[in-house]
Write a protein that holds these residues in place. Sequence first.
Motif, PDB file in Angstrom:
ATOM      1  N   HIS A 120      52.610  48.482  39.898  1.00 47.62           N
ATOM      2  CA  HIS A 120      53.029  47.355  40.717  1.00 47.62           C
ATOM      3  C   HIS A 120      53.581  46.297  39.787  1.00 47.62           C
ATOM      4  N   VAL A 163      43.007  49.699  40.897  1.00 50.03           N
ATOM      5  CA  VAL A 163      44.315  49.331  40.348  1.00 50.03           C
ATOM      6  C   VAL A 163      44.156  48.491  39.084  1.00 50.03           C
ATOM      7  N   SER A 218      41.990  46.243  45.239  1.00 51.77           N
ATOM      8  CA  SER A 218      42.972  47.304  45.070  1.00 51.77           C
ATOM      9  C   SER A 218      44.186  46.727  44.336  1.00 51.77           C
ATOM     10  N   ASP A 219      45.389  46.736  44.968  1.00 56.06           N
ATOM     11  CA  ASP A 219      46.571  46.223  44.269  1.00 56.06           C
ATOM     12  C   ASP A 219      46.913  44.792  44.664  1.00 56.06           C
ATOM     13  N   LEU A 272      47.984  56.272  40.371  1.00 53.46           N
ATOM     14  CA  LEU A 272      48.403  55.025  41.006  1.00 53.46           C
ATOM     15  C   LEU A 272      49.790  54.620  40.570  1.00 53.46           C
ATOM     16  N   TRP A 298      43.310  50.652  36.270  1.00 51.25           N
ATOM     17  CA  TRP A 298      44.490  51.402  35.842  1.00 51.25           C
ATOM     18  C   TRP A 298      45.412  50.529  34.992  1.00 51.25           C
ATOM     19  N   ARG A 299      45.613  49.275  35.432  1.00 44.62           N
ATOM     20  CA  ARG A 299      46.456  48.372  34.647  1.00 44.62           C
ATOM     21  C   ARG A 299      45.853  48.096  33.279  1.00 44.62           C
TER      22      ARG A 299
END
Length: 442
Positions: A7, A195, A120-121, A4, A198-199
């Motif tokens: 952002h 996301v 998601s993001d 990913l 992942w962050r």
Amino acid sequence: MLFLQYHNCDDCNMSKKTTANIKLKDLFSKEQCKKVEAAFMRNFQMSLEITDIEGREVRSFCSPKCHPAFCKRIRTSKTGLHRCRQDRLRSLNISIETGQPYITVCHAGIVLGCVPIMESDLPLGGLFFGKSAWEPFDEDIESDIQKRLQGLRFGAGDIRNALRKLPVISARRIHEAAEFLYILFYQNTDLDPQVIQWRRQRSMQQSRISEVIQETKLLDSTETYPYELECQLIAKVKIGDRTGAKEILNSLLGRILFNNPGNINLLKARLVELLSVLSRAAAMGGVDINILLNKNLIYINKVLTINTQEDICIWISHALDEFIESVYTSQDAKKMQQLKPAVEFMQTNYEHPLMLPDIAKAVHLSVSRLAHLFREQMGVTVVDYLTNIRINHAKRMLLTTDNNCTRICYEVGYNNQSYFTRVFKQITGLTPRQFRNQNKRK
């Protein structure tokens, strides 16, 4: 595995432009929300306040008693209500950026927890909970809160009575509630947590790397690249030890960043080299070299397109996952899996006076089979591997404790100080005392 893209803060800037046409009720139902609320209340006896991305309450999703009497009193003031909303906006920004729960003390001096809501993001809002005190109120705490409430026109008696009604919840309990709610919410809704997870991984990795950097400051080393850690990483990849490999990777990244702070181009160069090393390790673990060459080309191109330190670090961690997964599925995976219990046994029992037959018995292999597999797959003997584990622990204890050398000798599994000193010097070039004096800062 999907890698990913990061952002940045602009993506979670509470922008009306990205979220104006999206409502929480369009993404999960009131029934799902009530299910989460009921489970959370049952386990932690805490109510939920749910807000949109601008920190505004979504009342149809909130618990009936989401605001205790103290909060209700504060929110009767226009200034108090504004401060409450600013607290929520701040908590939303931090929790969404880090991808994990955020716990703080609000403007009025009580605990406030926030779990981010994302699809998601896309940042959507937050779950707020834990409006309580860390410890029982006394005069000092009450005085501090009165100072925080300056500018709000409340009678001291009103505030005091409301404070006394707040629950007292320990910090540990609040953190347990945050983790529980984070998992509970995404398990019971249809939102995509990819996301945000992942962050969160990125934040946790950066925290570990920061710890490594702080530990490295204790050393007075001129080493520009930690080749010893690289060798340990290769060994972990070859046996498919995902957890151990990630821990070593984070230590390796911490050392690289310590020696070259802020130099992202050098970091990229180091990681391109590391990708080649990981490829060779996976090849030695039995993975088809042609598959690895194709993967490596994709990985190198990817590294060169990422432009933040944090994203490069988490991305290389995901690449490591893929290399290890390749080892798992390779034709020699069975051999490596036979070695993994032996490695884990030594790592958790190094402080005991282990012999080769003890290790072989613990992992249900013959002494000759264990010795052969270790030499074939790891490139070192079992005894050499155990020795390195012990000496690495001894080095850490010499730098981070005041224990004398005799005590450290016994704590890492040796029963003869002279032998321990001789082995330590063979590996490091210094006696334990010389190593401590040369490397530990005054």
